[in-house]
Design an enzyme around this catalytic site. Structure first.
Site, PDB file in Angstrom:
ATOM      1  N   LYS A   1     -12.357  34.849  -0.916  1.00  0.00           N
ATOM      2  CA  LYS A   1     -10.918  34.871  -0.599  1.00  0.00           C
ATOM      3  C   LYS A   1     -10.742  34.577   0.880  1.00  0.00           C
ATOM      4  O   LYS A   1     -11.507  35.091   1.697  1.00  0.00           O
ATOM      5  CB  LYS A   1     -10.309  36.231  -0.946  1.00  0.00           C
ATOM      6  CG  LYS A   1      -8.842  36.359  -0.503  1.00  0.00           C
ATOM      7  CD  LYS A   1      -8.174  37.583  -1.079  1.00  0.00           C
ATOM      8  CE  LYS A   1      -8.334  38.838  -0.271  1.00  0.00           C
ATOM      9  NZ  LYS A   1      -7.832  38.783   1.117  1.00  0.00           N
TER      10      LYS A   1
ATOM     11  N   ASP B   1     -11.981  43.004   2.744  1.00  0.00           N
ATOM     12  CA  ASP B   1     -12.375  43.426   4.093  1.00  0.00           C
ATOM     13  C   ASP B   1     -11.623  44.701   4.491  1.00  0.00           C
ATOM     14  O   ASP B   1     -11.856  45.279   5.546  1.00  0.00           O
ATOM     15  CB  ASP B   1     -12.206  42.297   5.131  1.00  0.00           C
ATOM     16  CG  ASP B   1     -10.776  41.830   5.277  1.00  0.00           C
ATOM     17  OD1 ASP B   1      -9.899  42.307   4.521  1.00  0.00           O
ATOM     18  OD2 ASP B   1     -10.518  40.978   6.158  1.00  0.00           O
ATOM     19  N   SER B   2     -10.756  45.180   3.585  1.00  0.00           N
ATOM     20  CA  SER B   2     -10.133  46.502   3.750  1.00  0.00           C
ATOM     21  C   SER B   2     -11.219  47.578   3.827  1.00  0.00           C
ATOM     22  O   SER B   2     -10.942  48.690   4.279  1.00  0.00           O
ATOM     23  CB  SER B   2      -9.187  46.792   2.583  1.00  0.00           C
ATOM     24  OG  SER B   2      -9.853  46.629   1.339  1.00  0.00           O
TER      25      SER B   2
ATOM     26  N   GLU C   1      -7.594  34.189   4.020  1.00  0.00           N
ATOM     27  CA  GLU C   1      -6.188  34.357   4.394  1.00  0.00           C
ATOM     28  C   GLU C   1      -5.684  33.082   5.055  1.00  0.00           C
ATOM     29  O   GLU C   1      -6.390  32.491   5.879  1.00  0.00           O
ATOM     30  CB  GLU C   1      -6.038  35.541   5.371  1.00  0.00           C
ATOM     31  CG  GLU C   1      -6.384  36.874   4.746  1.00  0.00           C
ATOM     32  CD  GLU C   1      -6.176  38.067   5.682  1.00  0.00           C
ATOM     33  OE1 GLU C   1      -5.583  37.905   6.772  1.00  0.00           O
ATOM     34  OE2 GLU C   1      -6.628  39.165   5.309  1.00  0.00           O
TER      35      GLU C   1
ATOM     36  N   GLU D   1       0.823  39.144  -0.325  1.00  0.00           N
ATOM     37  CA  GLU D   1       0.885  40.523   0.185  1.00  0.00           C
ATOM     38  C   GLU D   1       2.142  40.749   1.021  1.00  0.00           C
ATOM     39  O   GLU D   1       2.534  39.891   1.831  1.00  0.00           O
ATOM     40  CB  GLU D   1      -0.365  40.813   1.044  1.00  0.00           C
ATOM     41  CG  GLU D   1      -0.322  42.215   1.652  1.00  0.00           C
ATOM     42  CD  GLU D   1      -1.644  42.719   2.206  1.00  0.00           C
ATOM     43  OE1 GLU D   1      -2.661  41.996   2.134  1.00  0.00           O
ATOM     44  OE2 GLU D   1      -1.650  43.858   2.712  1.00  0.00           O
TER      45      GLU D   1
HETATM   46  O1  KIV Z   1      -8.981  43.453   1.909  1.00  0.00           O
HETATM   47  C1  KIV Z   1      -8.356  43.720   0.866  1.00  0.00           C
HETATM   48  O2  KIV Z   1      -8.598  44.730   0.198  1.00  0.00           O
HETATM   49  C2  KIV Z   1      -7.323  42.775   0.466  1.00  0.00           C
HETATM   50  C3  KIV Z   1      -6.378  43.205  -0.605  1.00  0.00           C
HETATM   51  C4  KIV Z   1      -5.460  44.225  -0.079  1.00  0.00           C
HETATM   52  C5  KIV Z   1      -5.663  42.053  -1.216  1.00  0.00           C
HETATM   53  O3  KIV Z   1      -7.238  41.711   1.001  1.00  0.00           O
END
Ligand code: KIV
Length: 269
Positions: free
Chosen positions: A118, A50-51, A120, A187
């Site tokens: 994924k 989500d980056s 969090e 992280e």
């Molecule tokens: O959103 C992302 O790119 C991430 C990575 C930095 C692990 O969660």
């Protein structure tokens, strides 16, 4: 010259679990088919993080990414890199309880070929991970500095600075492992703490800003390729001077158009 990785093998959750102690895993983010194709037979996993809300959409944090956007980008990545093990990062607000998380994860599996998702969260979200895993969803966990908590935590805070916090992080890792996660992103954690967390669990840990003793490393592609110019986090290594290379190329194009050397006779129909 085409660069190939001779030891590339298509990953699955079993191979990823077995990699612990045998080989260091590599993960890179991608958001589109073009770059995913370049990364396909290089990294072990591709994360549609989500980056993308920051590096692709230019927002100041990840929180406004939507599930629809994540599915759209994951479809693009899977199309560009059909051999890759692709993980969709569940966006903020898409797994606030176990039923909503499962219905969104099922939507992900039905609408794109992501291998895993994924989420969090540590001990607090282990019950959600357990529910997902029991319903055949492959889950990568994410503990430590969790970007989706940035507003509630008042910033991005490096973790593992006190014994109490290290103990909590170890509890988080053990809880998500017990819940069924196949690996854990760690992280923004002090390297000594990340080492202890990695030793405490039997699934691989993938570090970002967590030192060298995790079982693998992940970086955001635009950071590692030097495209993001605003600042360089301490943990990022630039493997390419992307921003300057692009600007130089574009500058050459502009000059060639202005001095009428582009297009040439050879570039005409
Ligand atoms: O959103 C992302 O790119 C991430 C990575 C930095 C692990 O969660």
């Amino acid at each position: 010259m085409s660069i190939i990785r001779a030891d590339f093998e298509k990953m699955n959750v079993n191979k990823i679990r077995k990699a612990k102690g045998n080989k260091k895993l590599t993960v890179i983010t991608a958001y589109d088919a073009l770059f995913a194709k370049l990364f396909e037979e290089m990294a072990d996993m591709i994360l549609v993080g989500d980056s993308l809300n920051m590096s692709f959409a230019g927002k100041k944090d990840t929180l406004s990414a939507t599930l629809e956007q994540m599915i759209y980008h994951t479809n693009a990545v899977c199309t560009g890199a059909p051999k890759a093990f692709v993980i969709l990062d569940m966006p903020f607000g898409s797994y606030i309880n176990k039923d909503q998380a499962l219905s969104n994860a099922v939507k992900v599996y039905q609408e794109c070929p992501a291998a895993a998702i994924k989420i969090e969260g540590g001990e607090d979200r282990a019950y959600i991970i357990e529910h997902l895993c029991k319903n055949s969803i492959a889950v990568m966990a994410h503990i430590g500095l969790m970007p989706q908590y940035v507003r509630s935590e008042g910033g991005y805070k490096v973790r593992g600075k006190t014994q109490k916090d290290i103990d909590q992080l170890i509890k988080d890792a053990l809880a998500v492992e017990k819940a069924g996660a196949f690996c854990i992103v760690i992280e923004g954690v002090l390297s000594e703490a990340a080492k202890k967390i990695s030793q405490a669990v039997s699934i691989p840990t993938i570090g970002i800003g967590a030192g060298k003793d995790t079982d693998g490393q992940v970086l955001v592609w635009s950071d590692m390729m030097g495209f993001f110019e605003d600042f360089k986090p301490k943990f990022v290594r630039h493997y390419l001077d992307g921003a300057n290379l692009v600007k130089e190329a574009l500058n050459n194009f502009v000059n060639d158009v202005q001095n009428e050397s582009f297009p040439s006779k050879k570039e005409e129909y």
